[in-house]
Scaffold this active site. Structure first.
Site, PDB file in Angstrom:
ATOM      1  N   TYR A 140       0.812  -1.216   0.000  1.00 23.18           N
ATOM      2  CA  TYR A 140       0.000   0.000   0.000  1.00 23.18           C
ATOM      3  C   TYR A 140       0.845   1.267   0.000  1.00 23.18           C
ATOM      4  O   TYR A 140       0.427   2.290  -0.518  1.00 23.18           O
ATOM      5  CB  TYR A 140      -0.930   0.020   1.221  1.00 23.18           C
ATOM      6  CG  TYR A 140      -2.178  -0.803   1.051  1.00 23.18           C
ATOM      7  CD1 TYR A 140      -2.108  -2.180   0.885  1.00 23.18           C
ATOM      8  CD2 TYR A 140      -3.440  -0.215   1.068  1.00 23.18           C
ATOM      9  CE1 TYR A 140      -3.253  -2.944   0.744  1.00 23.18           C
ATOM     10  CE2 TYR A 140      -4.594  -0.968   0.924  1.00 23.18           C
ATOM     11  CZ  TYR A 140      -4.494  -2.325   0.758  1.00 23.18           C
ATOM     12  OH  TYR A 140      -5.629  -3.064   0.602  1.00 23.18           O
ATOM     13  N   LYS A 192       4.200 -15.359   2.862  1.00 28.87           N
ATOM     14  CA  LYS A 192       4.469 -16.082   1.612  1.00 28.87           C
ATOM     15  C   LYS A 192       5.975 -16.279   1.553  1.00 28.87           C
ATOM     16  O   LYS A 192       6.673 -15.765   0.670  1.00 28.87           O
ATOM     17  CB  LYS A 192       3.933 -15.262   0.416  1.00 28.87           C
ATOM     18  CG  LYS A 192       3.982 -15.971  -0.913  1.00 28.87           C
ATOM     19  CD  LYS A 192       3.001 -17.122  -1.051  1.00 28.87           C
ATOM     20  CE  LYS A 192       3.205 -17.839  -2.380  1.00 28.87           C
ATOM     21  NZ  LYS A 192       2.416 -19.094  -2.477  1.00 28.87           N
ATOM     22  N   ASP A 224      -1.641 -18.680   0.857  1.00 34.24           N
ATOM     23  CA  ASP A 224      -2.566 -19.446  -0.005  1.00 34.24           C
ATOM     24  C   ASP A 224      -3.204 -20.572   0.799  1.00 34.24           C
ATOM     25  O   ASP A 224      -4.413 -20.818   0.722  1.00 34.24           O
ATOM     26  CB  ASP A 224      -1.869 -19.933  -1.283  1.00 34.24           C
ATOM     27  CG  ASP A 224      -0.507 -20.560  -1.050  1.00 34.24           C
ATOM     28  OD1 ASP A 224       0.003 -20.520   0.086  1.00 34.24           O
ATOM     29  OD2 ASP A 224       0.069 -21.101  -2.019  1.00 34.24           O
ATOM     30  N   ASP A 248      -6.058  -7.586   4.019  1.00 27.66           N
ATOM     31  CA  ASP A 248      -7.197  -7.026   3.290  1.00 27.66           C
ATOM     32  C   ASP A 248      -7.992  -8.159   2.659  1.00 27.66           C
ATOM     33  O   ASP A 248      -9.222  -8.242   2.799  1.00 27.66           O
ATOM     34  CB  ASP A 248      -6.673  -6.058   2.215  1.00 27.66           C
ATOM     35  CG  ASP A 248      -7.793  -5.441   1.400  1.00 27.66           C
ATOM     36  OD1 ASP A 248      -8.801  -5.036   2.009  1.00 27.66           O
ATOM     37  OD2 ASP A 248      -7.669  -5.371   0.164  1.00 27.66           O
ATOM     38  N   ASP A 252     -11.868 -10.072   4.042  1.00 27.14           N
ATOM     39  CA  ASP A 252     -13.110 -10.164   3.251  1.00 27.14           C
ATOM     40  C   ASP A 252     -13.548 -11.631   3.167  1.00 27.14           C
ATOM     41  O   ASP A 252     -14.736 -11.947   3.282  1.00 27.14           O
ATOM     42  CB  ASP A 252     -12.912  -9.627   1.822  1.00 27.14           C
ATOM     43  CG  ASP A 252     -13.263  -8.143   1.685  1.00 27.14           C
ATOM     44  OD1 ASP A 252     -13.028  -7.392   2.653  1.00 27.14           O
ATOM     45  OD2 ASP A 252     -13.764  -7.742   0.624  1.00 27.14           O
TER      46      ASP A 252
HETATM   47  C1  IPM Z   1     -10.416  -2.057   3.653  1.00 26.08           C
HETATM   48  C2  IPM Z   1     -10.653  -1.445   2.293  1.00 26.08           C
HETATM   49  C3  IPM Z   1      -9.574  -0.434   2.000  1.00 26.08           C
HETATM   50  C4  IPM Z   1      -8.248  -1.175   1.966  1.00 26.08           C
HETATM   51  C5  IPM Z   1      -9.787   0.390   0.717  1.00 26.08           C
HETATM   52  C6  IPM Z   1     -11.101   1.140   0.740  1.00 26.08           C
HETATM   53  C7  IPM Z   1      -8.655   1.328   0.438  1.00 26.08           C
HETATM   54  O1  IPM Z   1     -10.738  -2.453   1.322  1.00 26.08           O
HETATM   55  O2  IPM Z   1     -10.349  -1.314   4.634  1.00 26.08           O
HETATM   56  O3  IPM Z   1     -10.296  -3.282   3.736  1.00 26.08           O
HETATM   57  O4  IPM Z   1      -7.865  -1.744   0.923  1.00 26.08           O
HETATM   58  O5  IPM Z   1      -7.573  -1.204   2.994  1.00 26.08           O
HETATM   59 MG    MG Z   2     -10.740  -4.418   2.122  1.00 28.61          MG
END
Ligand code: IPM
Ligand code: MG
Length: 358
Positions: A140, A192, A224, A248, A252
C-alpha cells in the site's frame, strides 16, 4: 467530554454512520459517557467540495479528537482518477499520518446468523477469530510506486513495492501476541515465505518476538494455504497476524464465516487517535436505499468505546444488543433468507439496537 470525529464519506457511509451515532448516543446516555461529535469531509465528497480526499481541516479535526468514526469512501464517479488522487487516498493518508498500524478485525458468528453464511453450519458454528492486519506498510505504501515508461520502451510498467522493516514487524507482532494472550493463546502468522523476501524477514522477526511470549502457541502459515484453511476449518484459528495486502484479502474472505461482510467491524490503532470503521466499502449499488447493514459500523462504535474510551461496559452492551436484535429475527437484506427473519432497513435496524441499549 470525549470528542469523536465523524467522517461519513461516500456511498452507504453516511447511512451506516448515522445509525452507529444513534447507538453511541444511546449507550453514552445509559452509561453516562458524555460524547461530542464533529463532522469532517473525506473521500469522494471531499474531492468534490474541497478538491482533495483528505482536506486539511479534516486532518486537523482528527488530530484533536479522541477517536474517529469512519464510514466508507469511493464510488464509480471517481473511478477514473489515478490511485494517488482517488477517494481511497483519504483513508490511506489518515492511516499513514496517524500511524494506525494495527488493524483489528474480529470475526465472530452471532449464533442466530448460523444459516446466513453460505458455508455449512458445522463449519462455521462457534467461529471466533481475529485478523490482525498490519496497516501502514507493505504494497500500500512501499516506494517506488507508480506507472512509468518501461525501460525497454515497450509501453509502460506499473510498480508497487512490498517492503517491511524489522521495527514495523516487531510492533505489529507484539500486538498480536498481546491480543492472543487475552484470547485462546494461539497465533497464526501468515506470509508467503516461499516467494517473498519481505515474508522471510517477517517470519524471522515474528519467531524472534515469540520468545517474549512463551505462553502463546505460534504457528506459521502460507497465505494461499490460510485462505483454504479459513474455509475448511475456521475454528482452528484464534489470532491471524498478517501484512497489509494479505490481511485485506483474508478479512473479506473471513467475513463470509460471519454471514455477511456487513457484520465485520474494525479498529485501527496506533500511538495516537484511533479510527473505527466497518471493513466493507461504500457499496454504491445500494447507497441511499435504506438497504445497507449498519451492524458492522455499530459494532465498530462498540470497539471505539472499548479501545479509545476504555468503557468496556458500554461496548459490551452494544454487542449484546446486536445479539438480541438478531435473536428476535430482525435482518437487513444481506443476512435475510426467505421464510426466516423480519426484513428491516438500515434505519430500523439502528433504531432497534439503540432501543436495546437504552
Ligand atoms: C479495507 C478497504 C480499504 C483497503 C480500501 C477502501 C482502500 O478495502 O479497509 O479493507 O484496501 O484497505
Ligand atoms: Mg478491504
Amino acid at each position: 467530554m470525549a470528542k469523536i470525529a465523524v467522517l461519513r464519506g461516500d456511498g452507504v457511509g453516511p447511512e451506516v454512520v448515522r445509525e452507529a451515532m444513534k447507538v453511541l448516543k444511546s449507550a453514552g446516555g445509559r452509561f453516562g459517557v458524555p460524547l461530542e461529535f464533529e463532522e469532517g469531509l473525506v473521500g469522494g465528497i471531499a474531492i468534490d467540495m474541497r478538491g482533495a480526499p483528505l482536506p486539511p481541516e479534516t486532518r486537523d479535526l482528527c488530530g484533536r479528537s479522541d477517536a474517529i468514526l469512519f464510514g466508507a469512501v469511493g464510488g464509480p464517479k471517481w473511478d477514473s482518477l489515478p490511485v494517488d488522487r482517488r477517494p481511497e487516498r483519504g483513508l490511506l493518508s489518515l492511516r499513514k499520518e496517524l500511524q494506525l498500524y494495527a488493524n483489528l478485525r474480529p470475526v465472530t458468528l452471532f449464533p442466530p446468523l448460523i444459516d446466513a453464511s453460505p458455508l455449512k453450519r458445522e463449519i462455521v458454528e462457534g467461529v471466533d477469530l481475529l485478523v490482525l492486519r498490519e496497516l501502514t506498510g507493505g504494497l500500500y505504501f512501499g516506494e517506488p510506486k507508480g506507472i512509468r515508461p518501461a525501460p525497454d520502451g515497450r509501453g509502460e510498467q506499473g510498480v508497487d513495492t512490498m517492503i517491511y522493516t524489522t521495527p514495523e514487524i516487531e510492533r505489529i507482532a507484539r500486538i498480536g501476541f498481546e491480543i492472543a494472550a487475552q484470547r485462546r493463546k494461539r497465533l497464526t502468522s501468515v506470509d508467503k515465505v516461499n516467494v517473498l523476501a519481505s515474508s522471510q524477514l517477517w517470519r524471522r522477526v515474528v519467531t524472534e518476538v515469540a520468545k517474549e511470549f512463551p505462553q502463546i502457541e505460534l504457528e506459521h502459515m502460507l497465505v494461499d494455504n490460510c485462505s483454504m484453511q479459513l474455509i475448511r476449518e475456521p475454528r482452528r484459528f484464534d489470532v491471524v497476524l498478517t501484512e497489509n495486502t494479505f490481511g485485506d484479502i483474508l478479512s473479506d474472505e473471513a467475513a463470509m464465516l460471519a454471514g455477511s461482510i456487513g457484520m465485520l467491524p474494525s479498529a485501527s490503532l496506533g500511538d495516537g487517535t484511533a479510527l473505527y470503521e466497518p471493513i466493507h466499502g461504500s457499496a454504491p449499488d445500494i447507497a441511499g436505499q435504506d438497504k445497507a447493514n449498519p451492524l458492522a459500523t455499530i459494532l465498530s462504535a462498540a470497539m471505539l468505546l472499548r479501545h479509545s474510551l476504555r468503557h468496556e461496559l458500554a461496548a459490551a452492551s452494544i454487542e449484546a444488543a446486536v445479539g438480541q436484535v438478531l435473536a428476535e429475527g430482525y435482518r437487513t437484506p444481506d443476512i435475510w433468507q426467505p421464510g426466516a427473519g423480519l426484513l428491516v432497513g438500515t434505519r430500523h435496524m439502528g433504531d432497534l439496537v439503540a432501543q436495546h441499549v437504552a
